[in-house]
Write an enzyme that holds these catalytic residues in place. Structure first.
Site, short mmCIF file in Angstrom:
data_model
loop_
_atom_site.label_atom_id
_atom_site.label_comp_id
_atom_site.label_asym_id
_atom_site.label_seq_id
_atom_site.Cartn_x
_atom_site.Cartn_y
_atom_site.Cartn_z
CB ALA A 87 -2.31 9.77 -2.60
CG ASP B 68 -1.93 -1.99 5.47
OD1 ASP B 68 -1.36 -3.17 5.13
OD2 ASP B 68 -2.21 -0.95 4.75
#
Length: 326
Positions: A14, A253
């Protein structure tokens, strides 16, 4: 036939994000924006990025049995990722504490939580998932021994992609499987065990030094200069794309996911990197990590816009260099 274009084995966090005018120095307190919470983690980010581009994607990860874990699972499923390999329990869901400054640059501190409990036994239990995947991508927000088990369990003919972030020295067995090893300058320095500067300012020298360690191919991200790809036969510089950067969180990413997917689709290393640069550039034009990842149509639009002369307010993206988790 492979059931999945890409299996991502890695972290799910998170993201707790605060905007700041500037990052504090030692002992200093600064005020920031309201706290926002987003699904992130390098593994979860890569899976969502690939799925949004159209790849058949699965995620193998571990989250806590808590609200943050449910947030992450919902995000994966809504993006079209097969989350059947996401395990739950053992520790709280991992958390990333992120500050973002007005230029879009960020600083991150990660509490691994359940990510640190993704074990080699979990990988062995998911052997069917590994065998069903054309490309497997991993990072280092999970235990290194777990990444080693991924390499050992892959199907013959599948391809392993590794972004060693956060970087540590890598064992020979993992290095030999990388095709490619994706690093920025800082990660290259750690993997090489010496200052990149010792080899001068030529990224091609860095690539040769990394290839000498055993990976089959190498991608070095160079910020405003783009990315350099090398496989021992050819070395190619892929230019960057100019956009107005808002937030670089997770953009590295997106770069890695796009590269891994396109390699599995049969593109050359240079061609896959050129596509990945555009994906990373599109990701930094929006705030957040997973919510910023583009669709294939959005990447195509950026490609068309990049052919036009850049506006004065634009600046070169530092996206691929970041390689950050969100």
């Amino acid at each position: 036939m492979n059931d999945y274009d890409l299996l991502v084995v890695g972290s799910a966090n998170a993201d707790l994000v605060i905007g700041v005018e500037r990052r504090p120095g030692p002992g200093e307190t600064v005020l920031g924006s309201d706290l926002s919470v987003h699904p992130g983690g390098k593994g979860a980010n890569q899976a969502v990025a690939a799925a949004r581009l159209g790849a058949r994607t699965a995620l193998l990860a571990r989250v806590g049995d808590d609200a943050h874990g449910r947030l992450l699972l919902d995000s994966q499923r809504s993006a079209g990722v097969d989350a059947a390999g996401v395990l739950s329990g053992g520790a709280p869901t991992g958390v990333a504490l992120i500050t973002v400054d007005p230029s879009g640059d960020n600083s991150i501190v990660v509490s691994p939580g359940a990510n640190a409990r993704l074990s080699p036994a979990d990988i062995r239990d998911a052997s069917d998932l590994l065998r069903a995947s054309r490309v497997v991508s991993a990072q280092l927000e999970i235990p290194l021994e777990t990444v080693g088990e991924v390499v050992a369990g892959m199907a013959p003919g599948s391809r392993f992609v590794l972004n060693p972030s956060p970087p540590v020295p890598l064992p020979a067995g993992i290095l030999a499987a990388c095709d490619p090893l994706i690093v920025n300058e800082h990660e290259a320095r750690v993997v090489l065990g010496a200052s990149v500067g010792d080899g001068g300012d030529d990224p091609a020298e860095w690539a040769r030094a990394l290839l000498a360690l055993g990976p089959r191919s190498v991608v070095i991200t160079l910020g405003a200069r783009g990315a350099l790809v090398a496989d021992g036969r050819t070395t190619t510089l892929v230019p960057s794309v100019r956009v107005r950067a808002v937030d670089t969180t997770g953009a590295g990413d997106a770069f890695t996911a796009a590269l891994a997917w396109r390699l599995g689709a049969g593109e050359s290393l240079a061609g896959a990197a050129a596509y990945a640069v555009r994906v990373g550039a599109a990701a930094v034009t929006k705030e957040g990590a997973q919510v910023s990842f583009p669709t294939a149509a959005e990447v195509a639009s950026l490609t068309a816009a990049a052919a036009e002369p850049p506006a004065r307010s634009e600046r070169s993206v530092r996206t691929p260099e970041r390689g950050v988790s969100g």
